[in-house]
Design a protein around this motif. Structure first.
Motif, PDB file in Angstrom:
ATOM      1  N   SER A  88      42.988  41.734  38.147  1.00  0.00           N
ATOM      2  CA  SER A  88      43.151  43.036  37.518  1.00  0.00           C
ATOM      3  C   SER A  88      42.299  43.014  36.267  1.00  0.00           C
ATOM      4  CB  SER A  88      44.624  43.305  37.166  1.00  0.00           C
ATOM      5  OG  SER A  88      44.723  44.493  36.391  1.00  0.00           O
ATOM      6  N   ALA A  89      41.106  43.569  36.380  1.00  0.00           N
ATOM      7  CA  ALA A  89      40.203  43.575  35.229  1.00  0.00           C
ATOM      8  C   ALA A  89      40.797  44.378  34.083  1.00  0.00           C
ATOM      9  CB  ALA A  89      38.848  44.153  35.638  1.00  0.00           C
ATOM     10  N   LEU A  90      41.509  45.452  34.405  1.00  0.00           N
ATOM     11  CA  LEU A  90      42.100  46.301  33.374  1.00  0.00           C
ATOM     12  C   LEU A  90      43.134  45.531  32.560  1.00  0.00           C
ATOM     13  CD1 LEU A  90      42.122  49.198  32.257  1.00  0.00           C
ATOM     14  CD2 LEU A  90      43.984  49.704  33.846  1.00  0.00           C
ATOM     15  N   GLN A  91      43.935  44.698  33.241  1.00  0.00           N
ATOM     16  CA  GLN A  91      44.953  43.908  32.552  1.00  0.00           C
ATOM     17  C   GLN A  91      44.473  42.499  32.223  1.00  0.00           C
ATOM     18  OE1 GLN A  91      48.587  44.035  34.830  1.00  0.00           O
ATOM     19  NE2 GLN A  91      48.726  46.276  34.744  1.00  0.00           N
ATOM     20  N   GLN A  92      43.196  42.222  32.568  1.00  0.00           N
ATOM     21  CA  GLN A  92      42.564  40.931  32.276  1.00  0.00           C
ATOM     22  C   GLN A  92      43.340  39.769  32.896  1.00  0.00           C
ATOM     23  OE1 GLN A  92      41.678  40.547  28.085  1.00  0.00           O
ATOM     24  NE2 GLN A  92      40.683  42.536  27.983  1.00  0.00           N
ATOM     25  N   GLN A  93      43.797  39.975  34.121  1.00  0.00           N
ATOM     26  CA  GLN A  93      44.512  38.943  34.862  1.00  0.00           C
ATOM     27  C   GLN A  93      43.627  38.401  35.985  1.00  0.00           C
ATOM     28  OE1 GLN A  93      48.111  40.814  36.240  1.00  0.00           O
ATOM     29  NE2 GLN A  93      49.051  40.866  34.214  1.00  0.00           N
ATOM     30  N   GLY A  94      43.637  37.078  36.152  1.00  0.00           N
ATOM     31  CA  GLY A  94      42.854  36.438  37.208  1.00  0.00           C
ATOM     32  C   GLY A  94      41.415  36.171  36.835  1.00  0.00           C
ATOM     33  N   ILE A  95      41.004  36.518  35.636  1.00  0.00           N
ATOM     34  CA  ILE A  95      39.607  36.350  35.213  1.00  0.00           C
ATOM     35  C   ILE A  95      39.260  34.874  35.045  1.00  0.00           C
ATOM     36  CG2 ILE A  95      37.886  36.940  33.485  1.00  0.00           C
ATOM     37  CD1 ILE A  95      38.893  39.301  35.148  1.00  0.00           C
ATOM     38  N   ALA A  96      40.168  34.108  34.439  1.00  0.00           N
ATOM     39  CA  ALA A  96      39.918  32.676  34.234  1.00  0.00           C
ATOM     40  C   ALA A  96      39.754  31.958  35.570  1.00  0.00           C
ATOM     41  CB  ALA A  96      41.055  32.044  33.433  1.00  0.00           C
TER      42      ALA A  96
ATOM     43  N   LYS B 275      33.307  47.750  38.159  1.00  0.00           N
ATOM     44  CA  LYS B 275      32.349  46.708  37.772  1.00  0.00           C
ATOM     45  C   LYS B 275      32.244  46.570  36.251  1.00  0.00           C
ATOM     46  CE  LYS B 275      28.830  48.321  40.129  1.00  0.00           C
ATOM     47  NZ  LYS B 275      29.534  49.447  40.805  1.00  0.00           N
ATOM     48  N   SER B 276      32.144  47.697  35.547  1.00  0.00           N
ATOM     49  CA  SER B 276      32.004  47.636  34.089  1.00  0.00           C
ATOM     50  C   SER B 276      33.259  47.076  33.432  1.00  0.00           C
ATOM     51  CB  SER B 276      31.684  49.026  33.537  1.00  0.00           C
ATOM     52  OG  SER B 276      30.436  49.488  34.007  1.00  0.00           O
ATOM     53  N   THR B 277      34.429  47.492  33.915  1.00  0.00           N
ATOM     54  CA  THR B 277      35.686  46.956  33.372  1.00  0.00           C
ATOM     55  C   THR B 277      35.795  45.463  33.659  1.00  0.00           C
ATOM     56  OG1 THR B 277      36.732  49.098  33.784  1.00  0.00           O
ATOM     57  CG2 THR B 277      38.187  47.249  33.332  1.00  0.00           C
ATOM     58  N   PHE B 278      35.376  45.074  34.852  1.00  0.00           N
ATOM     59  CA  PHE B 278      35.402  43.652  35.210  1.00  0.00           C
ATOM     60  C   PHE B 278      34.444  42.859  34.325  1.00  0.00           C
ATOM     61  CE2 PHE B 278      33.571  40.113  37.637  1.00  0.00           C
ATOM     62  CZ  PHE B 278      34.718  39.381  37.895  1.00  0.00           C
ATOM     63  N   LEU B 279      33.253  43.398  34.086  1.00  0.00           N
ATOM     64  CA  LEU B 279      32.282  42.713  33.233  1.00  0.00           C
ATOM     65  C   LEU B 279      32.797  42.581  31.801  1.00  0.00           C
ATOM     66  CD1 LEU B 279      28.847  44.149  34.396  1.00  0.00           C
ATOM     67  CD2 LEU B 279      29.555  41.762  34.401  1.00  0.00           C
ATOM     68  N   GLU B 280      33.458  43.625  31.330  1.00  0.00           N
ATOM     69  CA  GLU B 280      34.045  43.577  29.990  1.00  0.00           C
ATOM     70  C   GLU B 280      35.077  42.452  29.904  1.00  0.00           C
ATOM     71  OE1 GLU B 280      35.066  46.052  26.254  1.00  0.00           O
ATOM     72  OE2 GLU B 280      33.306  45.312  27.285  1.00  0.00           O
ATOM     73  N   ALA B 281      35.908  42.340  30.947  1.00  0.00           N
ATOM     74  CA  ALA B 281      36.946  41.303  30.957  1.00  0.00           C
ATOM     75  C   ALA B 281      36.345  39.912  31.099  1.00  0.00           C
ATOM     76  CB  ALA B 281      37.938  41.570  32.090  1.00  0.00           C
TER      77      ALA B 281
ATOM     78  N   GLY C  10      33.187  38.981  30.450  1.00  0.00           N
ATOM     79  CA  GLY C  10      32.407  38.673  29.246  1.00  0.00           C
ATOM     80  C   GLY C  10      33.293  38.297  28.082  1.00  0.00           C
ATOM     81  N   GLY C  11      34.411  39.014  27.924  1.00  0.00           N
ATOM     82  CA  GLY C  11      35.333  38.690  26.843  1.00  0.00           C
ATOM     83  C   GLY C  11      35.918  37.295  27.004  1.00  0.00           C
ATOM     84  N   TYR C  12      36.230  36.921  28.243  1.00  0.00           N
ATOM     85  CA  TYR C  12      36.757  35.575  28.488  1.00  0.00           C
ATOM     86  C   TYR C  12      35.718  34.513  28.141  1.00  0.00           C
ATOM     87  CZ  TYR C  12      38.324  31.420  30.942  1.00  0.00           C
ATOM     88  OH  TYR C  12      38.672  30.115  31.240  1.00  0.00           O
ATOM     89  N   LEU C  13      34.476  34.757  28.533  1.00  0.00           N
ATOM     90  CA  LEU C  13      33.418  33.780  28.251  1.00  0.00           C
ATOM     91  C   LEU C  13      33.180  33.637  26.755  1.00  0.00           C
ATOM     92  CD1 LEU C  13      30.878  34.704  31.072  1.00  0.00           C
ATOM     93  CD2 LEU C  13      32.500  32.812  31.021  1.00  0.00           C
ATOM     94  N   LEU C  14      33.331  34.722  26.016  1.00  0.00           N
ATOM     95  CA  LEU C  14      33.176  34.647  24.559  1.00  0.00           C
ATOM     96  C   LEU C  14      34.251  33.764  23.939  1.00  0.00           C
ATOM     97  CD1 LEU C  14      32.266  38.339  23.617  1.00  0.00           C
ATOM     98  CD2 LEU C  14      30.732  36.385  23.780  1.00  0.00           C
TER      99      LEU C  14
END
Length: 331
Positions: free
Chosen positions: A239-247, A67-73, A75-79
Motif C-alpha cells: 500500500s504505497a498510500l499507507q507506506q506498507q510493504g515498501i521495505a 506509480k507516483s505515489t509508489f515512487l514517493e513511498a 524514495g522516502g524509504y531509501l532516503l
C-alpha cells in the motif's frame, strides 16, 4: 545553458553533486540543436569514468496503478536508508501539440523537496516504448552526480513498454487488483520482461482481491520462460498510500542484485545494453544523415506525393526510396 567555455566548471560541479549543474547538463543532453550535439558528447565522455555505481530500477504500470505515489513511498524509504535517489519521470507528449504536462513533481512533493533526491520530468517527444530518446544518458548523468539509486518511471500505457527493460537493471511492474485488467497483466510482453511484480493498493477492503490477484500472477509466472534462469520473479503487494510493504519490496530488489552479481551477470547485462543502445543510435543517426541530403529528400517527397495522389502504393513507394538510397550509397 552550458557552453564550451564553462564545460570544465560544469563537469566539476556535476561530479560534486550540484543539482543545478545536473539539471543544466540534462538540458544540454536533451537539446536537439545541432550546435549542442558536440558539446553534449564531450560532456558525456568526461563523466563516463564516474558512472556505473548506481542501482538502475525501472518502474512501469497501468494508468491508475499509483506509480507516483509508489515512487514517493519508495524514495522516502531509501532516503531513510541514507541513499541519494534520482527519479527520471517520463511524461507522454501530445500527438497534436507536441507538448507535455511534466507534472510528476507535483505528485511527489516530499521527494521534490528532499536534499538527497532529484526528480527530472522528461517528455517522450514522440519516442515510443514508454521512455525517451535520451533516458540512458540522463541516467548516466545522475550516476556521475553521485546518486545511489536511479529510478525511471515510464509513461505507463500498456503492454508495449518493454524498452525500459533494455535500460535498467531491475524492472518492476506495478499492477492493480480488481480493475478488470488481470488478463492484460498476465499477457506475455511486460510479464516476461519484469523482474518483480507488485500489486499496489493492498489496503482496506481491497486486501482479499489483492491476494487473489497475487495467486493469479504467481500461477502465470510458473508457466512462463524465465528471463534469468536463476531468478524467479516474486509477486509482492503493498500500500504505497499507507507506506506498507515498501521495505519488503526493496529487500527483494537487493536480492535481485545479489543474484545478478553472481557470475558477473550484472556486468554482462549492462554491456549488452550499451551495445544495443549504440546499435540503435547508429541506425537513428544514419537515417537522419541520409535524409539530410537534398537528393534523397527530393526522392522521398516525390514518393509521398505519389502515394497521396494514389499513383503508388505505400509499399512500392518505400521500396523505391530504399532502392534509390542503396544506389547512391553504392556509387
Amino acid at each position: 545553458m552550458i557552453n564550451a567555455d564553462r564545460l570544465d566548471s560544469a563537469v566539476e560541479r556535476l561530479l560534486a553533486g550540484d543539482r543545478v549543474a545536473l539539471a543544466q547538463a540534462m538540458t544540454l543532453v536533451e537539446s536537439t540543436f545541432p550546435a549542442h550535439q558536440g558539446l553534449a558528447s564531450d560532456l558525456l565522455d568526461r563523466i563516463m569514468p564516474h558512472t556505473g555505481r548506481a542501482k538502475r530500477v525501472g518502474i512501469t504500470g497501468v494508468p491508475g496503478a499509483g506509480k507516483s505515489t509508489f515512487l514517493e513511498a519508495l524514495g522516502g524509504y531509501l532516503l531513510t536508508c541514507d541513499m541519494k535517489v534520482a527519479v527520471i519521470a517520463i511524461d507522454p507528449s501530445s500527438p497534436l501539440s507536441g507538448g507535455s504536462i511534466l507534472g510528476d513533481k507535483t505528485r511527489m512533493l516530499m521527494l521534490s523537496r528532499a536534499e538527497n533526491a532529484f526528480i527530472r520530468p522528461v517528455p517522450t517527444s514522440g519516442y515510443l516504448g514508454g521512455t525517451s530518446r535520451r533516458t540512458r544518458e540522463l541516467m548516466l548523468l545522475c550516476e556521475a552526480a553521485g546518486y545511489d539509486v536511479v529510478i525511471v518511471e515510464t509513461v505507463g500505457v500498456g503492454q508495449s513498454e518493454v524498452d525500459i527493460a533494455h535500460l535498467v537493471d531491475c524492472f518492476l511492474s506495478l499492477q492493480l487488483a480488481g480493475a478488470g485488467d488481470e488478463l492484460q497483466g498476465i499477457k506475455k510482453g511486460i510479464m516476461e520482461m519484469a523482474d518483480i511484480i507488485v500489486i499496489n493498493k493492498d489496503d482496506g477492503d481491497n486486501h482479499p482481491q489483492v491476494m487473489m490477484t497475487r495467486q493469479m500472477y504467481q500461477a502465470a509466472l510458473r508457466i512462463m520462460r524465465r528471463k534469468y534462469p536463476a531468478w524467479s520473479p516474486p509477486v509482492l503487494s503493498c500500500s504505497a498510500l499507507q507506506q506498507q510493504g515498501i521495505a519488503d519490496i526493496w529487500r527483494n530488489i537487493e536480492d535481485f542484485y545479489r543474484q545478478m552479481a553472481l557470475d558477473n551477470q550484472l556486468d554482462a547485462l549492462r554491456k549488452r545494453q550499451y551495445l544495443e543502445s549504440m546499435h540503435k543510435q547508429i541506425e537513428e543517426n544514419t537515417l537522419q544523415a541520409l535524409f539530410a541530403r537534398s537528393d534523397i529528400q527530393a526522392c522521398y517527397q516525390q514518393a509521398l506525393q505519389q502515394v497521396e495522389n494514389h499513383c503508388l502504393s505505400p509499399r512500392a513507394a518505400v521500396n523505391g526510396v530504399v532502392n534509390y538510397i542503396c544506389e547512391k550509397i553504392s556509387d
